[in-house]
Motif scaffolding. Sequence first.
Motif, PDB file in Angstrom:
ATOM      1  N   GLY A 158      31.341  58.030  -2.677  1.00 30.67           N
ATOM      2  CA  GLY A 158      30.188  58.381  -2.139  1.00 30.67           C
ATOM      3  C   GLY A 158      29.982  59.911  -2.024  1.00 30.67           C
ATOM      4  N   LEU A 159      31.201  60.519  -1.638  1.00 32.35           N
ATOM      5  CA  LEU A 159      30.918  61.980  -1.628  1.00 32.35           C
ATOM      6  C   LEU A 159      30.838  62.688  -3.118  1.00 32.35           C
ATOM      7  CD1 LEU A 159      34.386  62.761   0.601  1.00 32.35           C
ATOM      8  CD2 LEU A 159      31.859  62.621   1.266  1.00 32.35           C
ATOM      9  N   ASN A 160      31.650  61.861  -3.886  1.00 27.64           N
ATOM     10  CA  ASN A 160      31.258  62.457  -5.274  1.00 27.64           C
ATOM     11  C   ASN A 160      29.494  62.312  -5.909  1.00 27.64           C
ATOM     12  OD1 ASN A 160      31.858  63.529  -7.826  1.00 27.64           O
ATOM     13  ND2 ASN A 160      31.535  61.322  -8.621  1.00 27.64           N
ATOM     14  N   GLU A 161      28.954  61.118  -5.554  1.00 27.31           N
ATOM     15  CA  GLU A 161      27.626  60.916  -5.449  1.00 27.31           C
ATOM     16  C   GLU A 161      26.614  61.737  -4.981  1.00 27.31           C
ATOM     17  OE1 GLU A 161      26.448  58.779  -7.799  1.00 27.31           O
ATOM     18  OE2 GLU A 161      28.308  58.377  -8.563  1.00 27.31           O
ATOM     19  N   LYS A 187      18.075  51.236 -12.241  1.00 23.78           N
ATOM     20  CA  LYS A 187      18.358  52.683 -12.936  1.00 23.78           C
ATOM     21  C   LYS A 187      19.132  53.657 -12.064  1.00 23.78           C
ATOM     22  CE  LYS A 187      15.593  54.102 -16.201  1.00 23.78           C
ATOM     23  NZ  LYS A 187      14.480  54.409 -17.089  1.00 23.78           N
ATOM     24  N   PHE A 188      18.483  54.020 -10.926  1.00 22.58           N
ATOM     25  CA  PHE A 188      18.932  54.973  -9.960  1.00 22.58           C
ATOM     26  C   PHE A 188      20.590  54.502  -9.467  1.00 22.58           C
ATOM     27  CE2 PHE A 188      19.904  56.536  -5.579  1.00 22.58           C
ATOM     28  CZ  PHE A 188      19.977  57.762  -5.911  1.00 22.58           C
ATOM     29  N   LEU A 189      20.488  53.078  -9.152  1.00 30.46           N
ATOM     30  CA  LEU A 189      21.933  52.684  -8.704  1.00 30.46           C
ATOM     31  C   LEU A 189      23.036  52.624  -9.617  1.00 30.46           C
ATOM     32  CD1 LEU A 189      20.762  49.776  -6.378  1.00 30.46           C
ATOM     33  CD2 LEU A 189      21.430  52.083  -5.525  1.00 30.46           C
ATOM     34  N   PHE A 190      22.647  52.482 -11.053  1.00 29.30           N
ATOM     35  CA  PHE A 190      23.555  52.586 -12.004  1.00 29.30           C
ATOM     36  C   PHE A 190      23.515  53.908 -12.719  1.00 29.30           C
ATOM     37  CE2 PHE A 190      22.962  48.169 -11.501  1.00 29.30           C
ATOM     38  CZ  PHE A 190      24.319  47.406 -11.586  1.00 29.30           C
ATOM     39  N   ASP A 191      22.978  55.009 -12.023  1.00 29.46           N
ATOM     40  CA  ASP A 191      22.995  56.325 -12.426  1.00 29.46           C
ATOM     41  C   ASP A 191      22.324  56.451 -13.791  1.00 29.46           C
ATOM     42  OD1 ASP A 191      23.443  58.818 -11.795  1.00 29.46           O
ATOM     43  OD2 ASP A 191      25.645  58.906 -12.171  1.00 29.46           O
ATOM     44  N   VAL A 192      21.339  55.742 -14.180  1.00 35.38           N
ATOM     45  CA  VAL A 192      20.806  55.867 -15.681  1.00 35.38           C
ATOM     46  C   VAL A 192      19.763  57.154 -15.600  1.00 35.38           C
ATOM     47  CG1 VAL A 192      19.537  54.848 -17.419  1.00 35.38           C
ATOM     48  CG2 VAL A 192      21.202  53.545 -16.135  1.00 35.38           C
ATOM     49  N   SER A 193      19.761  58.137 -16.279  1.00 32.76           N
ATOM     50  CA  SER A 193      19.020  59.402 -15.979  1.00 32.76           C
ATOM     51  C   SER A 193      17.602  58.943 -16.644  1.00 32.76           C
ATOM     52  CB  SER A 193      19.463  60.503 -16.888  1.00 32.76           C
ATOM     53  OG  SER A 193      20.707  60.727 -16.505  1.00 32.76           O
ATOM     54  N   ARG A 194      16.371  59.550 -16.394  1.00 29.95           N
ATOM     55  CA  ARG A 194      15.077  59.588 -16.747  1.00 29.95           C
ATOM     56  C   ARG A 194      15.232  60.263 -18.091  1.00 29.95           C
ATOM     57  NH1 ARG A 194      11.316  61.929 -12.478  1.00 29.95           N
ATOM     58  NH2 ARG A 194      12.859  63.514 -12.637  1.00 29.95           N
ATOM     59  N   SER A 195      14.375  59.461 -18.893  1.00 34.50           N
ATOM     60  CA  SER A 195      14.007  60.118 -20.501  1.00 34.50           C
ATOM     61  C   SER A 195      13.226  60.992 -20.267  1.00 34.50           C
ATOM     62  CB  SER A 195      13.469  59.179 -21.427  1.00 34.50           C
ATOM     63  OG  SER A 195      12.261  58.688 -20.707  1.00 34.50           O
ATOM     64  N   SER A 196      13.079  62.107 -21.453  1.00 29.18           N
ATOM     65  CA  SER A 196      12.327  63.344 -21.434  1.00 29.18           C
ATOM     66  C   SER A 196      10.727  62.746 -21.300  1.00 29.18           C
ATOM     67  CB  SER A 196      12.417  63.877 -22.762  1.00 29.18           C
ATOM     68  OG  SER A 196      13.714  64.449 -22.825  1.00 29.18           O
ATOM     69  N   ALA A 210      23.303  57.348  -1.865  1.00 25.75           N
ATOM     70  CA  ALA A 210      24.505  57.508  -2.218  1.00 25.75           C
ATOM     71  C   ALA A 210      25.356  56.504  -1.924  1.00 25.75           C
ATOM     72  CB  ALA A 210      25.036  58.783  -2.026  1.00 25.75           C
ATOM     73  N   LEU A 211      25.151  55.668  -0.800  1.00 29.01           N
ATOM     74  CA  LEU A 211      26.084  54.772  -0.344  1.00 29.01           C
ATOM     75  C   LEU A 211      26.081  53.531  -1.183  1.00 29.01           C
ATOM     76  CD1 LEU A 211      27.453  53.545   1.776  1.00 29.01           C
ATOM     77  CD2 LEU A 211      25.420  52.584   3.214  1.00 29.01           C
ATOM     78  N   TYR A 212      24.910  53.147  -1.606  1.00 31.45           N
ATOM     79  CA  TYR A 212      25.146  51.892  -2.618  1.00 31.45           C
ATOM     80  C   TYR A 212      25.524  51.996  -3.889  1.00 31.45           C
ATOM     81  CZ  TYR A 212      22.693  49.632   1.335  1.00 31.45           C
ATOM     82  OH  TYR A 212      22.430  49.176   2.511  1.00 31.45           O
ATOM     83  N   LYS A 213      25.179  53.359  -4.515  1.00 36.41           N
ATOM     84  CA  LYS A 213      25.865  53.870  -5.528  1.00 36.41           C
ATOM     85  C   LYS A 213      27.349  53.725  -5.720  1.00 36.41           C
ATOM     86  CE  LYS A 213      23.931  57.034  -8.133  1.00 36.41           C
ATOM     87  NZ  LYS A 213      23.393  58.173  -8.539  1.00 36.41           N
ATOM     88  N   ALA A 214      27.988  54.271  -4.503  1.00 34.09           N
ATOM     89  CA  ALA A 214      29.385  54.009  -4.218  1.00 34.09           C
ATOM     90  C   ALA A 214      30.003  52.830  -4.249  1.00 34.09           C
ATOM     91  CB  ALA A 214      29.674  55.080  -3.050  1.00 34.09           C
TER      92      ALA A 214
END
Length: 490
Positions: A439-442, A296-305, A21-25
């Motif tokens: 970061g708290l939000n992530e 994709k994780f760092l930019f919060d891209v969800s996995r497809s079905s 969550a640190l690097y996403k923040a």
Amino acid sequence: MIKYSHGYYSFHTLFRLYGSALYKACFCAAISSALYIFYYYCLYVHENGTKLLDHPYPVAAVIGSVSMALSFQLNFSYNRWWEACTALHNMHAKWLDAGSTMAAFHLQSRIYDSVAPPSLGEHQDVHFDYVRKRENTERTSFITARDTLDSNEMKPTTAKGKLAKILRRKHKEERKHDSVTTQNIHDTSSSGLPFPNDYWTRSKSVKAMGTLSNGEQVQKKDDPTEKPSLFLQETAHLISLLSAVALSTLRYDAEGEEAPLTEFVPGKKWPSNNSDNDEELSQNGYRRNKVMMTVKFLFDVSRSSNEILEYNAARPFHVIGGISDKEAELLRNARGASAKVALVYFWVNEFITREHMHGSMGTVAPPIISRLMQFTSDGHMWYNSARKMAYVPFPFPHVQLTTAFVLIVIVVAPVLMLAKTHVYLGFALNFFTVAILAGLNEVAKELENPFTNVPNDLPLNLFQAHFNESLITMFAGYHPDSHWEVKENA
């Protein structure tokens, strides 16, 4: 779930990107820092002019309010994560209670009369006149280990090295005197229980019709405890299947698709704690680009079905005895996650009732047998408690509010830092302030659903493996020291 250690003040955890969550923040903090530079050069009057903000209190009030909202969301998200973990362990505890108790009752049935150990209740005269002596061997005690260390001229520098040296010395003594000096009950190299591999092949078609898989008739053995009875095998299978189906519904396995269940092999290497770093993934043909996966994780891209379907299929849940075609077909036809679990739950209860009425659990009184139904019911209740976290997300209004406030902080935090701090110090403080709040939000988002947010999800496959190994302990039969005889003192 990402497994980590606390060595060296946990500094090594700072170098992991995937699951962080640190690097996403830091992405949000970088945007705010860019706005800081824009405000400083384009809107801030350097000399004898009006500043953007004469006093920091207005912006500080906004940031304080956002902090409270984020703390509330994070607290409840963590509670959801921990409550889900508690619910799963309680679910397995109750279902294991049912299986273990059924096995204990079964060992009191008539087929074990010839090999059952003597009962102390039938020999009232031995209760107070004798002392029970158990055959054992010398074990390595703390005093023995300490004396061994004190006698060493060259002592190893680490505790691990000291222990290794003790064990090596004991091993040499064991080989020299041909005697066992230690009893290690935590040897995980293999499963020493009488697991009936020849009995457990559940035919894709024949077993579902109700005949034995090896085509032979059941013959009475001289020792019924030599291999687990069909009752014990079916008990372990149904309860293992109940757990596997429950866990598969919690992680959103695709409706109507082939059930991601496979046969359990005792003594197999434990699945990894990190659910996205498992050898079983590659063994089952699951391929992924780690760099793209991290981006994709760092930019919060969800996995497809399709990605979720392939991932779940590569990590099937293991069932004692496997799963037959008829079982899989009925489970596919059951519509909805709750219905699938309810179907297997019904099979377990029907099996308990039928076997009790025909004497498979001895002469145990019906009120005591009803406790088995209570155990399975309690486990089903804890499953639905875990299902609450899986299918009911955090309330949308609060998520929307905190998301909007985080965006506001990204915009207004540079104004606060430009008001009262030095330009370079303000730049650093702005970056860290926004990174902390974002970061708290992530973290709250990652903990919201403990079953699907890879790699910060709970290790469901590991839980199932532990549960299966616990179930097959019922195959061990009577306690090894249950058979006794009275020996007079010389």
